[in-house]
Scaffold this active site. Sequence first.
Site, PDB file in Angstrom:
ATOM      1  N   LYS A  69     -50.183  24.850 -39.485  1.00 55.57           N
ATOM      2  CA  LYS A  69     -51.073  25.229 -40.597  1.00 55.57           C
ATOM      3  C   LYS A  69     -50.608  24.668 -41.946  1.00 55.57           C
ATOM      4  CE  LYS A  69     -52.953  29.407 -38.454  1.00 55.57           C
ATOM      5  NZ  LYS A  69     -53.236  30.841 -38.607  1.00 55.57           N
ATOM      6  N   ASP A 106     -58.770  32.399 -42.243  1.00 51.61           N
ATOM      7  CA  ASP A 106     -58.115  33.641 -41.804  1.00 51.61           C
ATOM      8  C   ASP A 106     -58.405  34.798 -42.763  1.00 51.61           C
ATOM      9  OD1 ASP A 106     -56.984  32.730 -39.452  1.00 51.61           O
ATOM     10  OD2 ASP A 106     -55.078  32.159 -40.380  1.00 51.61           O
TER      11      ASP A 106
HETATM   12  P1  NAP Z   1     -45.125  32.923 -39.474  1.00 51.58           P
HETATM   13  O1  NAP Z   1     -45.660  32.130 -40.609  1.00 51.58           O
HETATM   14  O2  NAP Z   1     -44.143  32.336 -38.531  1.00 51.58           O
HETATM   15  O3  NAP Z   1     -44.524  34.289 -40.094  1.00 51.58           O
HETATM   16  C1  NAP Z   1     -44.025  35.283 -39.264  1.00 51.58           C
HETATM   17  C2  NAP Z   1     -43.417  36.389 -40.107  1.00 51.58           C
HETATM   18  O4  NAP Z   1     -43.054  37.441 -39.227  1.00 51.58           O
HETATM   19  C3  NAP Z   1     -42.147  35.990 -40.851  1.00 51.58           C
HETATM   20  O5  NAP Z   1     -42.099  36.711 -42.064  1.00 51.58           O
HETATM   21  C4  NAP Z   1     -41.035  36.474 -39.896  1.00 51.58           C
HETATM   22  O6  NAP Z   1     -39.850  36.827 -40.536  1.00 51.58           O
HETATM   23  C5  NAP Z   1     -41.659  37.742 -39.400  1.00 51.58           C
HETATM   24  N1  NAP Z   1     -41.111  38.203 -38.130  1.00 51.58           N
HETATM   25  C6  NAP Z   1     -41.022  37.515 -36.962  1.00 51.58           C
HETATM   26  N2  NAP Z   1     -40.506  38.303 -35.997  1.00 51.58           N
HETATM   27  C7  NAP Z   1     -40.252  39.502 -36.573  1.00 51.58           C
HETATM   28  C8  NAP Z   1     -39.712  40.727 -36.089  1.00 51.58           C
HETATM   29  N3  NAP Z   1     -39.324  40.883 -34.817  1.00 51.58           N
HETATM   30  N4  NAP Z   1     -39.577  41.765 -36.961  1.00 51.58           N
HETATM   31  C9  NAP Z   1     -39.960  41.626 -38.244  1.00 51.58           C
HETATM   32  N5  NAP Z   1     -40.473  40.487 -38.774  1.00 51.58           N
HETATM   33  C10 NAP Z   1     -40.620  39.447 -37.930  1.00 51.58           C
HETATM   34  O7  NAP Z   1     -46.332  33.419 -38.537  1.00 51.58           O
HETATM   35  P2  NAP Z   1     -47.846  33.708 -38.995  1.00 51.58           P
HETATM   36  O8  NAP Z   1     -48.640  32.455 -38.933  1.00 51.58           O
HETATM   37  O9  NAP Z   1     -47.804  34.482 -40.258  1.00 51.58           O
HETATM   38  O10 NAP Z   1     -48.363  34.630 -37.799  1.00 51.58           O
HETATM   39  C11 NAP Z   1     -47.905  35.961 -37.658  1.00 51.58           C
HETATM   40  C12 NAP Z   1     -48.656  36.620 -36.506  1.00 51.58           C
HETATM   41  O11 NAP Z   1     -50.034  36.750 -36.852  1.00 51.58           O
HETATM   42  C13 NAP Z   1     -48.631  35.797 -35.210  1.00 51.58           C
HETATM   43  O12 NAP Z   1     -48.479  36.663 -34.119  1.00 51.58           O
HETATM   44  C14 NAP Z   1     -50.004  35.126 -35.177  1.00 51.58           C
HETATM   45  O13 NAP Z   1     -50.447  34.838 -33.858  1.00 51.58           O
HETATM   46  C15 NAP Z   1     -50.845  36.246 -35.803  1.00 51.58           C
HETATM   47  N6  NAP Z   1     -52.098  35.724 -36.370  1.00 51.58           N
HETATM   48  C16 NAP Z   1     -53.255  36.154 -35.777  1.00 51.58           C
HETATM   49  C17 NAP Z   1     -54.477  35.713 -36.261  1.00 51.58           C
HETATM   50  C18 NAP Z   1     -55.730  36.225 -35.612  1.00 51.58           C
HETATM   51  O14 NAP Z   1     -56.788  35.588 -35.764  1.00 51.58           O
HETATM   52  N7  NAP Z   1     -55.683  37.348 -34.928  1.00 51.58           N
HETATM   53  C19 NAP Z   1     -54.521  34.833 -37.340  1.00 51.58           C
HETATM   54  C20 NAP Z   1     -53.310  34.420 -37.936  1.00 51.58           C
HETATM   55  C21 NAP Z   1     -52.105  34.878 -37.428  1.00 51.58           C
HETATM   56  P3  NAP Z   1     -38.594  35.839 -40.602  1.00 51.58           P
HETATM   57  O15 NAP Z   1     -38.951  34.805 -41.603  1.00 51.58           O
HETATM   58  O16 NAP Z   1     -37.491  36.739 -41.012  1.00 51.58           O
HETATM   59  O17 NAP Z   1     -38.414  35.279 -39.206  1.00 51.58           O
END
Ligand code: NAP
Length: 284
Positions: A69, A106
């Site tokens: 992204k 999103d």
């Molecule tokens: P990202 O940019 O990789 O960010 C993930 C965030 O979660 C980071 O702040 C990370 O912290 C934190 N994190 C990861 N594992 C963790 C844990 N066990 N405990 C606490 N914090 C944790 O990912 P993203 O793009 O934001 O996506 C996040 C989630 O949203 C994913 O599961 C994605 O599939 C979902 N999502 C869904 C949709 C939908 O349409 N439903 C749309 C967008 C995203 P650190 O930096 O400390 O690792």
Amino acid sequence: MTAKTRLAGVAGWPIAHSLSPLLHTYWLRQYGLTGAYVPLAIRREDFSIAVAGLRHAGFVGLNVTIPHKEAAFALAQDLDEPARMTGSANLLCFPDKSTIVGRNTDVAGLVASLVEEFGRDVVRGKAAIVLGAGGGARAATLALAELGATEICIVARNAVKIDALIVQLKPHVEASLIAYAWINWSQALPDAALLVNATPAGMIGKPPIDLSLDMLPKNAAVCDLVYNPLETDLVRHARARGLPAMNGLRMLMHQAVPAFTAFFGVTPKVTPALHEMLEKVMRS
Ligand code: NAP
């Protein structure tokens, strides 16, 4: 398919789990359109060359998922406001051979799904919590601000990432953005009308989220952006406490609407039948 078939797809790594091809193909059939939407497994290091190739091969656009992204944002010459504000694009459109338009759907997808599930006033004039500080958390923060939240607490593990999120989004939102280190999550809970999980914790193959909902108010709602499994531990715990809770499937469907419109020229409807079809596939 003919030479006139409009081609689009979703780029990610891994991509096998993506529901987007099913979703778009369902709408293509429902509206009787000639088009194709395919999964594209593209490694991080190949993304820009793959986009160039697909564009020159006649694709009308691409959806973009993890881990591309931010790279998609960087490739686009033309960006919509949510993409500019979040620094990430989940939709690339190729209106001609020389332009890449980057959009972030999103934010609108989450707004639509929250309104549909919990009503338009779910956070209006209230406090809300976002867990995480990545791209999903940025989209969630903007969505909650758009729905009128007055205070948004960002709870995450990495203080530098929380600060970066707040610095980036503060100029664009009226709500107060407040940083909480993960160890202090319990301090954010008692006033919140809605908690949004924007971390991958709780996804199949990942550990469950390390936080208890016991201190959330009795009338709060919970939204997990994760939809695989359909009932995450967070959603199950919320429901066990009698709180309304939703997974991320509704957001997935709603964020796809502007993409489908851009690719195939018809604005599709998110219907209970589509929701049921996706849930059935997830359960099989
Ligand atoms: P990202 O940019 O990789 O960010 C993930 C965030 O979660 C980071 O702040 C990370 O912290 C934190 N994190 C990861 N594992 C963790 C844990 N066990 N405990 C606490 N914090 C944790 O990912 P993203 O793009 O934001 O996506 C996040 C989630 O949203 C994913 O599961 C994605 O599939 C979902 N999502 C869904 C949709 C939908 O349409 N439903 C749309 C967008 C995203 P650190 O930096 O400390 O690792």
